[in-house]
Design a protein around this motif. Sequence first.
Motif, PDB file in Angstrom:
ATOM      1  N   TRP A 116       0.955  -0.874   0.326  1.00 20.37           N
ATOM      2  CA  TRP A 116       0.409  -0.338  -0.081  1.00 20.37           C
ATOM      3  C   TRP A 116       0.809   0.941  -0.069  1.00 20.37           C
ATOM      4  O   TRP A 116       2.073   1.321   0.809  1.00 20.37           O
ATOM      5  CB  TRP A 116      -0.960   0.503   1.077  1.00 20.37           C
ATOM      6  CG  TRP A 116      -1.917  -1.697   1.299  1.00 20.37           C
ATOM      7  CD1 TRP A 116      -2.125  -2.258   0.408  1.00 20.37           C
ATOM      8  CD2 TRP A 116      -2.786  -1.239   2.636  1.00 20.37           C
ATOM      9  NE1 TRP A 116      -2.997  -2.805   0.972  1.00 20.37           N
ATOM     10  CE2 TRP A 116      -3.378  -3.235   2.336  1.00 20.37           C
ATOM     11  CE3 TRP A 116      -2.341  -0.963   3.746  1.00 20.37           C
ATOM     12  CZ2 TRP A 116      -4.016  -3.219   3.296  1.00 20.37           C
ATOM     13  CZ3 TRP A 116      -2.805  -1.893   4.971  1.00 20.37           C
ATOM     14  CH2 TRP A 116      -4.268  -3.287   4.387  1.00 20.37           C
ATOM     15  N   GLU A 121      -4.160   3.333  -1.739  1.00 20.92           N
ATOM     16  CA  GLU A 121      -4.447   2.229  -0.588  1.00 20.92           C
ATOM     17  C   GLU A 121      -4.927   2.823   0.424  1.00 20.92           C
ATOM     18  O   GLU A 121      -5.592   2.757   0.409  1.00 20.92           O
ATOM     19  CB  GLU A 121      -3.454   0.912  -0.572  1.00 20.92           C
ATOM     20  CG  GLU A 121      -3.802   0.561  -2.107  1.00 20.92           C
ATOM     21  CD  GLU A 121      -2.563   0.389  -3.030  1.00 20.92           C
ATOM     22  OE1 GLU A 121      -1.238   1.641  -2.879  1.00 20.92           O
ATOM     23  OE2 GLU A 121      -2.990  -0.242  -3.843  1.00 20.92           O
ATOM     24  N   ILE A 178     -11.015   1.066   8.775  1.00 24.57           N
ATOM     25  CA  ILE A 178     -11.525   1.697   6.870  1.00 24.57           C
ATOM     26  C   ILE A 178     -12.165   2.824   6.946  1.00 24.57           C
ATOM     27  O   ILE A 178     -12.959   2.595   7.742  1.00 24.57           O
ATOM     28  CB  ILE A 178     -13.164   0.270   6.431  1.00 24.57           C
ATOM     29  CG1 ILE A 178     -12.232  -0.791   6.505  1.00 24.57           C
ATOM     30  CG2 ILE A 178     -12.995   0.700   5.383  1.00 24.57           C
ATOM     31  CD1 ILE A 178     -13.268  -2.061   6.403  1.00 24.57           C
ATOM     32  N   ALA A 179     -11.484   3.335   6.220  1.00 26.86           N
ATOM     33  CA  ALA A 179     -11.710   5.391   6.109  1.00 26.86           C
ATOM     34  C   ALA A 179     -13.301   5.417   5.978  1.00 26.86           C
ATOM     35  O   ALA A 179     -14.011   4.416   5.198  1.00 26.86           O
ATOM     36  CB  ALA A 179     -11.013   5.961   4.820  1.00 26.86           C
ATOM     37  N   GLN A 181     -16.789   6.824   4.912  1.00 26.59           N
ATOM     38  CA  GLN A 181     -17.266   8.099   3.452  1.00 26.59           C
ATOM     39  C   GLN A 181     -16.992   9.250   3.496  1.00 26.59           C
ATOM     40  O   GLN A 181     -16.465   9.908   2.265  1.00 26.59           O
ATOM     41  CB  GLN A 181     -18.470   7.496   3.367  1.00 26.59           C
ATOM     42  CG  GLN A 181     -19.201   8.137   1.880  1.00 26.59           C
ATOM     43  CD  GLN A 181     -18.120   7.208   0.630  1.00 26.59           C
ATOM     44  OE1 GLN A 181     -18.421   5.919   0.822  1.00 26.59           O
ATOM     45  NE2 GLN A 181     -17.858   7.973  -0.215  1.00 26.59           N
ATOM     46  N   LEU A 184     -13.186   9.336   2.473  1.00 27.64           N
ATOM     47  CA  LEU A 184     -13.077   8.787   1.751  1.00 27.64           C
ATOM     48  C   LEU A 184     -12.903   9.876   0.399  1.00 27.64           C
ATOM     49  O   LEU A 184     -12.825  10.620  -0.758  1.00 27.64           O
ATOM     50  CB  LEU A 184     -13.656   7.979   0.993  1.00 27.64           C
ATOM     51  CG  LEU A 184     -13.918   6.194   1.266  1.00 27.64           C
ATOM     52  CD1 LEU A 184     -14.486   5.227   1.298  1.00 27.64           C
ATOM     53  CD2 LEU A 184     -11.638   6.201   0.657  1.00 27.64           C
ATOM     54  N   TRP A 187     -10.091  12.213   0.035  1.00 29.57           N
ATOM     55  CA  TRP A 187      -9.208  11.379   0.339  1.00 29.57           C
ATOM     56  C   TRP A 187      -7.447  12.300   0.003  1.00 29.57           C
ATOM     57  O   TRP A 187      -6.814  12.255   0.338  1.00 29.57           O
ATOM     58  CB  TRP A 187      -9.365  10.215  -0.593  1.00 29.57           C
ATOM     59  CG  TRP A 187      -7.607   9.427  -0.612  1.00 29.57           C
ATOM     60  CD1 TRP A 187      -7.060   9.061  -1.272  1.00 29.57           C
ATOM     61  CD2 TRP A 187      -8.497   8.243   0.642  1.00 29.57           C
ATOM     62  NE1 TRP A 187      -6.244   7.771  -1.005  1.00 29.57           N
ATOM     63  CE2 TRP A 187      -7.001   7.432   0.322  1.00 29.57           C
ATOM     64  CE3 TRP A 187      -8.831   8.379   1.693  1.00 29.57           C
ATOM     65  CZ2 TRP A 187      -6.426   6.224   0.982  1.00 29.57           C
ATOM     66  CZ3 TRP A 187      -8.335   6.642   2.309  1.00 29.57           C
ATOM     67  CH2 TRP A 187      -7.290   5.604   2.184  1.00 29.57           C
ATOM     68  N   LYS A 218      -8.755   1.761   2.406  1.00 24.26           N
ATOM     69  CA  LYS A 218      -9.796   1.889   1.746  1.00 24.26           C
ATOM     70  C   LYS A 218     -10.642   1.096   1.231  1.00 24.26           C
ATOM     71  O   LYS A 218     -10.041  -0.351   1.888  1.00 24.26           O
ATOM     72  CB  LYS A 218      -9.269   2.466  -0.330  1.00 24.26           C
ATOM     73  CG  LYS A 218      -8.677   3.871  -0.262  1.00 24.26           C
ATOM     74  CD  LYS A 218      -8.793   3.964  -1.811  1.00 24.26           C
ATOM     75  CE  LYS A 218      -8.698   5.714  -1.983  1.00 24.26           C
ATOM     76  NZ  LYS A 218      -7.963   5.779  -3.803  1.00 24.26           N
ATOM     77  N   PRO A 219     -11.843   0.338   1.196  1.00 30.13           N
ATOM     78  CA  PRO A 219     -12.397  -0.592   1.744  1.00 30.13           C
ATOM     79  C   PRO A 219     -11.943  -1.452   0.121  1.00 30.13           C
ATOM     80  O   PRO A 219     -11.984  -2.676   0.937  1.00 30.13           O
ATOM     81  CB  PRO A 219     -13.957  -0.379   0.814  1.00 30.13           C
ATOM     82  CG  PRO A 219     -13.765   1.448   0.997  1.00 30.13           C
ATOM     83  CD  PRO A 219     -12.583   1.487   1.349  1.00 30.13           C
ATOM     84  N   GLN A 220     -10.825  -1.086  -0.627  1.00 29.45           N
ATOM     85  CA  GLN A 220     -10.982  -2.480  -1.415  1.00 29.45           C
ATOM     86  C   GLN A 220      -9.293  -3.290  -0.715  1.00 29.45           C
ATOM     87  O   GLN A 220      -9.775  -4.414  -0.653  1.00 29.45           O
ATOM     88  CB  GLN A 220     -10.122  -1.415  -2.745  1.00 29.45           C
ATOM     89  CG  GLN A 220     -11.368  -1.434  -3.941  1.00 29.45           C
ATOM     90  CD  GLN A 220     -11.204  -0.363  -3.602  1.00 29.45           C
ATOM     91  OE1 GLN A 220     -11.568   0.677  -2.538  1.00 29.45           O
ATOM     92  NE2 GLN A 220     -10.555   0.861  -4.131  1.00 29.45           N
TER      93      GLN A 220
END
Length: 466
Positions: A116, A121, A178-179, A181, A184, A187, A218-220
């Motif tokens: 990352w 990421e 996890i960030a 919303q 994000l 970002w 990030k969620p991914q």
Amino acid sequence: MRGMKHALLTASLLAAVLAAPAVTAPPATAATAAKVCAQCVKAHMDHLAGDALRGRRCATEDEHAAARYIESELKKVGARPGFGQGGYLQAVSLSTPTELSPPAVTVSAGSAVLKWAQGGEMIASGESASLSGPVVRITAFDGVKPEFRDAVVFLDAPYNRKTASGLRAAGAKAVVAIAPQPFLDQWSQAAAATRPQIEVLGTGEPKAQPGAPTIMIKPQAAEALRALPAGARLDLAVAQGQPKLQTTYNVVGVIHGSAPNADHDAILLSAHYDHLGVRGGKTFHGADDDASGTSAVLEFARLLGRGPKPRRTVYFALFGCEESGGLGASYFRARPPGALNDLTANLEFEMIGLRDPKHPNELMLTGWDRSNLGPTLAAHGARLGPDYYPEQNFFQRSDNYQLALKGVVAQTVGGWPTPPTYHDASDDLAHIDLAFMDEAIGSMLGPVQWLTNSDFRPAWNPGKKP
Ligand SMILES: [Zn+2]
């Protein structure tokens, strides 16, 4: 006014979206308004928020030029040097950690490896140093577990401040989360705002120890991390270089009062004169934030210097590097002109260039219910009211807070704290309501004069001292 401090970032990530405190002045009485020199106020605004000073960024030559202007204006109106023989300027040395390369994360589990990059990421918080530890995954924090100690705890859920501090307290080396919303959505600003914390040198105060960093992902990236086999290890690599040394200045003038103990019973009127400088090729002029407050303090210095001396001593302090974390003010509180407890009250002026459309007839005082200062000033004619935006934590977002932490009853007077121009390139002279500014200053003049001549000693309300 600084951006709201995100729990996980050293600098404020949501700065771009969040507003600062402002002031709304009610129509001032004709008598007081007449005393404000509209031309003087406009001249200060034109100079401080003009193109030449390029947004007065912390510790730059532009900021220093602004400091020299303020010094000469204080001299002009007859304020004495705040530091006596030491003059008007208080040099503040700053040390900024530098990174030779941005933080990078490697997670490995057997033959599987995730990499990352900062701003890609993940975003690792500003105080990060290199670390390594086993990954322990949780979906919620339901109490301290022994395996948290020295681990990198992966909170497989949107970041939560309470959970993160619980995990830090449990000995986690880092918290991965996890960030959410809103994070994000911001970002790239968040990545840009995440900078190592600047240290103010020479305060004699213990250096704040950085806590375990937070790594927002990030969620991914969370999905990939979740899919790894058991036994994963996370390495955060941060390559630090030599710290960068810089200087900012506080500019301080004084009118010594006429009472025998005046210097031990002083009122501090303050503002910050720095702003954000040039970013991405655009100048952030900071007309409202906080050339407006600076101009107000200079105008108070002129007005209070004209009549008979006030009974109390009055300091006029214009702080540098507020936007970078109240740095000038945190040095000032450690090295004030006299003893810190000689300061009876501090009024900081922030963002008084625009009227709050929701509260058009009053200025706001941050931390209104924390002390009896606001209500007492209101009883003496100030059109001051509460802070209607408690969720924004404005009380903690200006220089007053640095002093309040040390016990001084210190609060910020503002106009509209959430204007669309806040921390935007549009915070320029074209978006300032000068007539409102003059009203705001005029409306506070009488109450400030009363305060500087009274015996009233403001006090924190029970349980409300920060
Ligand atoms: Zn600001």
